[in-house]
Design a protein around this motif. Structure first.
Motif, PDB file in Angstrom:
ATOM      1  N   LEU A 117       0.698  -1.099  -0.110  1.00 13.60           N
ATOM      2  CA  LEU A 117       0.208   0.128  -0.020  1.00 13.60           C
ATOM      3  C   LEU A 117       0.796   1.304  -0.178  1.00 13.60           C
ATOM      4  N   LYS A 118       2.197   1.185   0.316  1.00 12.69           N
ATOM      5  CA  LYS A 118       2.870   2.122   0.665  1.00 12.69           C
ATOM      6  C   LYS A 118       3.628   2.299  -0.927  1.00 12.69           C
ATOM      7  N   LEU A 119       3.617   1.303  -1.478  1.00  5.73           N
ATOM      8  CA  LEU A 119       4.523   1.544  -2.866  1.00  5.73           C
ATOM      9  C   LEU A 119       4.263   2.693  -3.588  1.00  5.73           C
ATOM     10  N   PRO A 120       2.937   2.901  -4.056  1.00  6.44           N
ATOM     11  CA  PRO A 120       3.016   4.146  -4.961  1.00  6.44           C
ATOM     12  C   PRO A 120       3.658   5.473  -4.564  1.00  6.44           C
ATOM     13  N   ALA A 121       3.195   5.904  -3.309  1.00  8.71           N
ATOM     14  CA  ALA A 121       3.839   7.042  -2.857  1.00  8.71           C
ATOM     15  C   ALA A 121       5.465   6.926  -2.783  1.00  8.71           C
ATOM     16  N   VAL A 122       5.924   5.876  -2.339  1.00  8.38           N
ATOM     17  CA  VAL A 122       7.392   5.834  -2.346  1.00  8.38           C
ATOM     18  C   VAL A 122       8.107   5.708  -3.923  1.00  8.38           C
TER      19      VAL A 122
END
Length: 379
Positions: free
Chosen positions: A71-76
């Motif tokens: 879930l954190k991947l897009p922002a990172v």
């Protein structure tokens, strides 16, 4: 700033060492070229790239997983792409190269959005997820194993081989036959490890942490060799099971076998030069080194490798006649002895496997990959 090639080779030595070898080959081909790496601040490249003398630009990155962390991947990923795109525009980048790992996808996407020619290098017979994604933006994909090409659809693939780490044989001149250099180093290598010149040498290693299955098979084989007085073992145990393995060697009757035990071997050039047969895992870098040096091997694939890619790597070399693959679950003392002795003691078998391994090897893969990068680079 002049023309720059930007490389992403992060996370593991299997990515970083081919990247460093390619950087050196690019510099040799075009000394005027600026070369830089993009990577993360907390992985292997943070140490190895600056030690090799190349600048490293760090960006945020995370693994491509399917758990809640995704879930954190897009922002990172967004932050990493933005930073990499800025770097490309500020550095006159004429080509980008991805070797797999967390930072390959940000570099690939940044290259696509800036119109920068991209080459992807795949080390394994089964392409990794990051490289499969990065290849969608690539002008070409360089592969080590022919069957890897099937994983990249219609993208152009070129069989280059896997660049071996810089300094694999420090005494080698550019373009020199590495098999001949290894032979030249043999006397020095035997002396360095306290090995005997009148014996065949079995080199066994399982990576920096070691391979418990291999270690136990080897110590269990003591006393089972048919001609122990003609054989010696150079055994790199790895850190995790070193004490256990030393205790096992101490407890068994060597039966005339000469044994040298190390936790970790830093001078792998000398270890390879001393060896007649090698037992190790089936990582792409190990296979590239073994075949570049013409060494016959018994490959024991790491059973938990992603997509079982080590088995695919090993089977490719085995099919060519340059190795024998023994599954981790099947490796024991009896299997080790039965597999190793023909290569160690039968000259015809040894020469046949040496010839096949040498034919499979691509010792000048780094130069070929550098040529491909410069071929697709923006004029």
């Amino acid at each position: 700033m002049g023309d720059t090639v930007l490389l992403a080779a992060g996370g593991t030595g299997g990515h970083v060492f081919p990247g460093l070898a390619t950087a050196a080959a690019l510099h040799q081909a075009r000394p005027d070229l600026e070369i830089a790496f993009v990577g993360t601040a907390d992985r292997l490249e943070a140490r190895l790239v600056p030690e090799a003398g190349w600048p490293l630009h760090t960006v945020p990155a995370m693994a491509l997983r399917k758990d809640l962390s995704a879930l954190k991947l897009p922002a990172v990923l967004g932050r990493a792409i933005t930073a990499t795109r800025r770097l490309i525009r500020e550095s006159d980048v004429i080509a980008a190269v991805c070797f797999g790992g967390y930072t390959s996808v940000p570099l690939a996407l940044a290259a696509r959005t800036t119109g920068t020619p991209l080459v992807v290098h795949e080390q394994n017979a089964v392409p990794g997820r990051a490289n499969r994604l990065a290849a969608r933006a690539a002008a070409a994909v360089a592969v080590t194993f022919e069957q890897a090409a099937d994983g990249f659809g219609t993208t152009r693939t070129v069989l280059t081989g896997n660049p071996v780490r810089p300094g694999l044989l420090p005494d080698a001149a550019p373009g020199e036959d590495l098999v001949a250099v290894r032979a030249r180093l043999r006397d020095e290598a035997l002396q360095a490890f306290g090995l005997r010149p009148d014996r065949r040498t079995l080199l066994v290693f399982g990576g920096s942490q070691g391979a418990q299955r291999i270690n136990r098979a080897l110590t269990g084989a003591a006393g089972r060799w048919s001609r122990p007085e003609e054989l010696q073992v150079l055994h790199a145990t790895g850190a995790r099971t070193h004490d256990e393995t030393v205790a096992a060697w101490t407890a068994v009757d060597h039966g005339g076998l000469h044994v040298v035990v190390e936790e970790f071997i830093t001078r792998m050039d000398l270890a390879y030069a001393a060896a007649d047969v090698v037992v190790c895992r089936a990582g792409a870098s190990s296979i590239a080194e073994l075949t570049a040096l013409g060494l016959p091997s018994i490959l024991v694939p790491y059973p938990h490798a992603t997509d079982d890619h080590q088995t695919a790597n090993g089977r490719a070399l085995e099919a060519a006649g340059g190795a024998v693959v023994v599954p981790d679950s099947d490796m024991d003392a009896d299997r080790l002895v039965a597999t190793a002795e023909p290569m160690l003691h039968d000259p015809t078998t040894h020469e046949r496997v040496v010839a096949a391994a040498t034919a499979f090897g691509r010792p000048h893969a780094a130069a070929r990959l550098a040529e491909l990068v410069l071929e697709v680079a923006t004029p």
